[in-house]
Design an enzyme around this catalytic site. Structure first.
Site, mmCIF file in Angstrom:
data_model
loop_
_atom_site.group_PDB
_atom_site.id
_atom_site.type_symbol
_atom_site.label_atom_id
_atom_site.label_comp_id
_atom_site.label_asym_id
_atom_site.label_seq_id
_atom_site.Cartn_x
_atom_site.Cartn_y
_atom_site.Cartn_z
ATOM 1 N N GLY A 39 0.877 -1.182 0.000
ATOM 2 C CA GLY A 39 0.000 0.000 0.000
ATOM 3 C C GLY A 39 0.907 1.222 0.000
ATOM 4 O O GLY A 39 1.865 1.270 0.766
ATOM 5 N N LYS A 40 0.573 2.193 -0.859
ATOM 6 C CA LYS A 40 1.483 3.347 -0.979
ATOM 7 C C LYS A 40 1.660 4.068 0.353
ATOM 8 O O LYS A 40 2.772 4.459 0.724
ATOM 9 C CB LYS A 40 0.974 4.305 -2.056
ATOM 10 C CG LYS A 40 1.018 3.677 -3.438
ATOM 11 C CD LYS A 40 0.713 4.661 -4.524
ATOM 12 C CE LYS A 40 0.458 3.939 -5.844
ATOM 13 N NZ LYS A 40 1.531 3.037 -6.280
ATOM 14 N N GLY A 222 12.632 7.461 -12.895
ATOM 15 C CA GLY A 222 13.011 6.046 -12.941
ATOM 16 C C GLY A 222 14.521 5.886 -12.908
ATOM 17 O O GLY A 222 15.202 6.470 -12.065
ATOM 18 N N SER A 223 15.047 5.119 -13.870
ATOM 19 C CA SER A 223 16.489 4.814 -13.862
ATOM 20 C C SER A 223 17.348 6.044 -14.115
ATOM 21 O O SER A 223 18.576 5.987 -14.027
ATOM 22 C CB SER A 223 16.788 3.749 -14.911
ATOM 23 O OG SER A 223 16.397 4.252 -16.168
ATOM 24 N N ALA A 249 7.380 -0.395 -4.715
ATOM 25 C CA ALA A 249 7.667 0.421 -3.518
ATOM 26 C C ALA A 249 8.928 1.279 -3.635
ATOM 27 O O ALA A 249 9.296 1.940 -2.659
ATOM 28 C CB ALA A 249 7.742 -0.435 -2.249
ATOM 29 N N ALA A 250 9.557 1.313 -4.819
ATOM 30 C CA ALA A 250 10.747 2.175 -4.960
ATOM 31 C C ALA A 250 10.356 3.650 -4.805
ATOM 32 O O ALA A 250 10.999 4.404 -4.069
ATOM 33 C CB ALA A 250 11.405 1.939 -6.312
ATOM 34 N N GLY A 251 9.282 4.041 -5.499
ATOM 35 C CA GLY A 251 8.822 5.435 -5.392
ATOM 36 C C GLY A 251 8.387 5.753 -3.964
ATOM 37 O O GLY A 251 8.643 6.851 -3.446
ATOM 38 N N ASP A 252 7.742 4.797 -3.313
ATOM 39 C CA ASP A 252 7.284 5.024 -1.922
ATOM 40 C C ASP A 252 8.478 5.170 -0.984
ATOM 41 O O ASP A 252 8.453 5.980 -0.057
ATOM 42 C CB ASP A 252 6.414 3.850 -1.454
ATOM 43 C CG ASP A 252 5.180 3.688 -2.314
ATOM 44 O OD1 ASP A 252 4.686 4.707 -2.847
ATOM 45 O OD2 ASP A 252 4.709 2.541 -2.467
#
Ligand code: RIB
Length: 301
Positions: A39-40, A222-223, A249-252
């Protein structure tokens, strides 16, 4: 140190890896099934807490096995769950995630994430928030509640961070209640009609969101890392080069660690650098909250 208060979603993620995505009507065999908390909102809270910020969560789960597990895991990461409501009738949010070549596709059943209304969030904030505390939210809860809670957090003189994900429009009148807007390329395009890629289109997208009233804007690429404004100037922070296992979950992680750093009084640029390192560690591991690194791991790289 200020506290980080997250109003957001809690989902049980059901994740499976596959060699290729099925066509319509087709079944393909997958592997590495994982039933893991996500969950964000929950992920962002866990990222802030694992980095050491005093973190409280405003959310809602069901009285079911997923809800109980989500609370247990959050508490284990030292997220204060005292303001998480347990619904008597609703089902906990669930995300079905397929991972393919390091990237993912998600189908969400929001369930109890949509149960909290504006009055509920305001009531909690009026009791627990202090001026200067960080308020952070996303778009996985009910849209009007999210927007009204940003407005109220600003009324309480909190510092507001908004991550409008999954992508939905932010009505212009709410932009002035956003201190820091964090968007990926798709979300930026949703808000501005500009797909930010190279420096000039990023500048145009950031300026467009600033004109609507957001004080600072970060676009994650992103990359390629991220780009953000500080006053009139644009700054870029490149991504770390790592082997991608799962981007969930990388952005979170990026946003949660950013909030934790800001709660310690760090400047935005330094905070973005730590957030970038933390996100890199997350994508090297499988899953959502379990993949998010602790502070010690982040400062070591
Ligand atoms: O941002 C990743 C999250 O999105 C997952 O954990 C999943 O629950 C979805 O909400």
């Amino acid at each position: 140190m200020k506290q980080v208060i997250v109003f957001g979603s809690l989902n049980m993620d059901l994740t499976i890896r596959c060699e290729r995505m099925p066509q319509q009507g087709e079944t393909v065999e997958g592997s590495n099934f994982l039933n893991n908390p996500g969950g964000k909102g929950g992920n962002q809270a866990v990222a802030a807490a694992k980095f050491g910020a005093p973190t409280k969560m405003i959310a809602c789960v069901g009285q079911d096995v997923f809800g109980r597990k989500l609370l247990e895991v959050l508490q284990g990461y030292r997220v204060d769950c005292g303001e998480i409501k347990v619904s008597e009738t609703g089902q906990t949010g669930v995300a079905i995630i397929t991972c393919h070549e390091g990237d993912n596709r998600i189908i969400l059943s929001p369930g109890t994430n949509h149960e909290l209304k504006t009055a509920d969030v305001k009531e909690v904030l009026s009791r627990i928030a202090a001026p200067g505390d960080i308020f952070m939210t996303q778009y996985e809860c009910e849209q009007n509640t999210v927007l009204a809670s940003l407005e109220y957090a600003k009324e309480l003189h909190m510092y507001t961070i908004f991550n409008p994900a999954p992508a939905k429009i932010i009505p212009e009148k709410y932009y002035p209640f956003i201190d820091l807007l964090v968007v990926n390329q798709t979300e930026a395009e949703y808000q501005t009609g500009i797909f930010p890629q190279e420096e000039e289109s990023c500048r145009q997208a950031i300026e467009s969101m600033q004109r609507m009233g957001a004080k600072q804007v970060i676009i994650t690429l992103g990359s390629r890392g991220s780009i953000f404004n500080s006053g009139e100037s644009l700054y870029s922070v490149p991504a770390e080069r790592v082997e991608v296992v799962d981007t969930t979950a990388a952005g979170d992680t990026f946003i949660g660690v950013l909030a934790a750093c800001l709660s310690e009084g760090r400047e935005l640029e330094e905070s973005v650098r730590y957030a970038t390192k933390a996100a890199a560690l997350t994508i090297m591991r499988y899953g959502a909250q379990q993949a998010i690194p602790y502070r010690d791991e982040v400062v070591q790289i």
